[in-house]
Write an enzyme that holds these catalytic residues in place. Structure first.
Site, mmCIF file in Angstrom:
data_model
loop_
_atom_site.group_PDB
_atom_site.id
_atom_site.type_symbol
_atom_site.label_atom_id
_atom_site.label_comp_id
_atom_site.label_asym_id
_atom_site.label_seq_id
_atom_site.Cartn_x
_atom_site.Cartn_y
_atom_site.Cartn_z
ATOM 1 N N HIS A 58 0.809 -1.218 0.000
ATOM 2 C CA HIS A 58 0.000 0.000 0.000
ATOM 3 C C HIS A 58 0.850 1.278 0.000
ATOM 4 O O HIS A 58 0.305 2.366 -0.121
ATOM 5 C CB HIS A 58 -0.934 0.027 1.206
ATOM 6 C CG HIS A 58 -2.182 -0.779 1.012
ATOM 7 N ND1 HIS A 58 -2.285 -2.096 1.400
ATOM 8 C CD2 HIS A 58 -3.384 -0.453 0.468
ATOM 9 C CE1 HIS A 58 -3.485 -2.544 1.111
ATOM 10 N NE2 HIS A 58 -4.184 -1.586 0.542
ATOM 11 N N VAL B 230 -6.574 11.272 12.507
ATOM 12 C CA VAL B 230 -7.932 10.812 12.789
ATOM 13 C C VAL B 230 -7.920 9.779 13.911
ATOM 14 O O VAL B 230 -8.713 9.861 14.861
ATOM 15 C CB VAL B 230 -8.584 10.225 11.522
ATOM 16 C CG1 VAL B 230 -9.959 9.653 11.845
ATOM 17 C CG2 VAL B 230 -8.699 11.284 10.443
#
Length: 508
Positions: A394, A467
């Site tokens: 990723h 977050v």
């Protein structure tokens, strides 16, 4: 002998209460997030430039989820039409040239990719395929892995990224090439390892001709596998073993009703995803720490639920559309993702969300390294390397490292707890002290704690470190009464969904 847990049913009124509480808490938290979105619409529009909505009259649309906007734009521009073209060509080939279907798929995939990626993009992809195939001729899995990781690492080299950007006509085309190359790298690894483990047989008499014809045959099959158009750009992933076995099967005719119902399902999922980004500006909010700190507690919970639910629906659309085409070609695609609201464990999330990637990791990393067959140590190492590869694939950013580490720890802890609760002394104590119904409620409460951490892990992956940090601080550290209320909600929800599944896990 592993003790068996009794699967006790709960009163119908109790189960109904859990379902109602779960469903109403979802709706209320979404409503609070919607209110916050509308109250700050002007400032959000100024920061991220909300788009004019089309699905709901009078509403604007949050365009800041890059993946959704990217694939939507490419679908309407060209991908939708190329996929329809594949379906038409596939049916014609099945009817007129059934013995040459693989060749037709290869030619159509190459032409479509050339049309969208250009000459230089195709050069990059063919270079990856050629190098992987040449190294695989040495029949060394270790060398194939080394070569594949080296090729994969080039996707994150700044100089090469700038070079490829210069070759592409637009930034969107560069990202399409990047995604295609990343997915093709998994297919190259799959093909190379299968070739190392099971060399192709050839019956030519001349050794020279045998070697040449074998390499040509391998390159043809690798090209057909990698450029199979429905799965080329974004998956889902099929191993070469599954692809090569299924592509030789006769094509089963699917009814018109089945095809139309599949198209309708994908369209409904797409409309639901669009409705969410019209109704709640969750991606614009999560990109700004100030808004995350300002969110009321219920809206904060709604944001977490909305982000993970949108991610799930997005992949229902992306995987569902191409899976229908794959079935039309007579292949069996990986199962579609399971709803994240019924995921209660890290293990279940990996098994049932991206099923194709999970099977790929099991076949090419976990099992070859020993897995659970060679003791606890190798199981831990195999699991760690599987998560490490996913992180590397990723892009290996810092938030992905935290995400992979948290998932690895979560899977290990769940396996340890499964062993502990399956031990005879503890099982006997629980059976003596608690009724079957209370056992189920207790297991559901444990699953609720795992689910809370699973949501935090998903938020790290979807939103980044900021977050995850803010959610951890506001929910787990400063939560107060909000933390208690949501703990109860998790308990009720998981009671309704997962206690039977958890007991089955403990019985394995």
């Amino acid at each position: 002998m592993t003790p068996k847990w009794e699967l006790a049913s709960l009163p119908r009124w109790e189960m109904m209460a859990y379902w109602i509480l779960s469903f109403s808490s979802h709706l209320y938290s979404f409503y609070q997030l919607h209110r916050f979105s509308k109250e700050h619409e002007v400032s959000l529009d100024r920061e991220v430039q909300l788009q004019r909505g089309f699905l709901i009259w009078g509403f604007k649309k949050d365009p800041t989820d890059f993946e959704w906007s990217f694939w939507n734009e490419w679908a309407w521009r060209s991908l939708l039409w190329s996929l329809i073209g594949h379906a038409v060509v596939s049916r014609l080939a099945a009817y007129y040239l059934p013995q040459f279907r693989l060749a037709v798929f290869a030619v159509y995939g190459l032409l479509s990719a050339s049309w969208l990626l250009g000459v230089w993009g195709m050069t990059v992809l063919m270079l990856h395929l050629s190098i992987s195939l040449v190294v695989a001729q040495l029949r060394s899995p270790a060398l194939s892995w080394f070569c594949s990781l080296l090729l994969l690492s080039t996707l994150n080299v700044g100089a090469l990224q700038d070079l490829q950007r210069g070759w592409c006509t637009s930034e969107d085309q560069y990202y399409l090439l990047l995604f295609s190359t990343a997915v093709c790298s998994l297919r190259c690894i799959s093909f190379s390892l299968e070739l190392c483990w099971h060399p192709l047989q050839n019956h030519c008499s001349s050794l020279e001709h045998k070697g040449l014809k074998t390499v040509i045959s391998q390159f043809y099959k690798l090209t057909a596998y990698c450029f199979y158009h429905p799965l080329f750009y974004n998956g889902p992933i099929m191993t070469y073993k599954d692809f090569s076995e299924q592509i030789e099967r006769p094509v089963c005719k699917l009814s018109v009703v089945y095809v139309l119902s599949g198209i309708l399902r994908v369209f409904v999922w797409w409309c639901l995803a669009e409705f969410m980004i019209h109704f709640m500006y969750m991606h614009a909010i999560q990109s700004n720490e100030t808004y995350l700190e300002m969110l009321p507690h219920w809206a904060l919970g709604g944001l977490a639920l909305a982000l993970v639910q949108f991610f799930y629906i997005k992949y229902l659309v992306l995987f569902g559309a191409v899976s229908l085409l794959v079935r039309l070609d007579g292949l069996e695609p990986p199962t579609l993702p399971r709803c994240v609201s019924i995921m209660y464990s890290f293990t279940g999330m990996w098994r049932h969300f991206d099923v194709g990637l999970y099977k790929w990791l099991i076949r090419y990393i976990y099992v070859p390294l020993g897995g659970s067959r060679h003791g606890v140590f190798w199981k831990i190492v195999s699991t760690a390397l599987a998560f490490g590869f996913v992180c590397f694939w990723h892009g290996c950013h810092d938030y992905l490292q935290y995400w992979a580490l948290l998932n690895w720890i979560g899977v290990l802890v769940e396996n340890v707890l499964a062993l502990v609760f399956s031990s005879l002394p503890l099982h006997h104590a629980i059976v003596c002290c608690l009724s079957p119904r209370m056992q189920r409620r207790g297991l559901a409460l444990i699953a609720a704690l795992s689910t809370a951490l699973l949501i935090l892990s998903n938020l790290l992956f979807l939103g980044g470190i900021h977050v995850g940090r803010i959610f951890w601080k506001r929910v787990f550290v400063q939560g107060g009464s909000f933390k208690c209320i949501h703990s109860l909600i998790y308990h009720f929800e998981k009671e309704a969904h997962f206690s039977i599944l958890l007991m089955r896990l403990l019985q394995k």
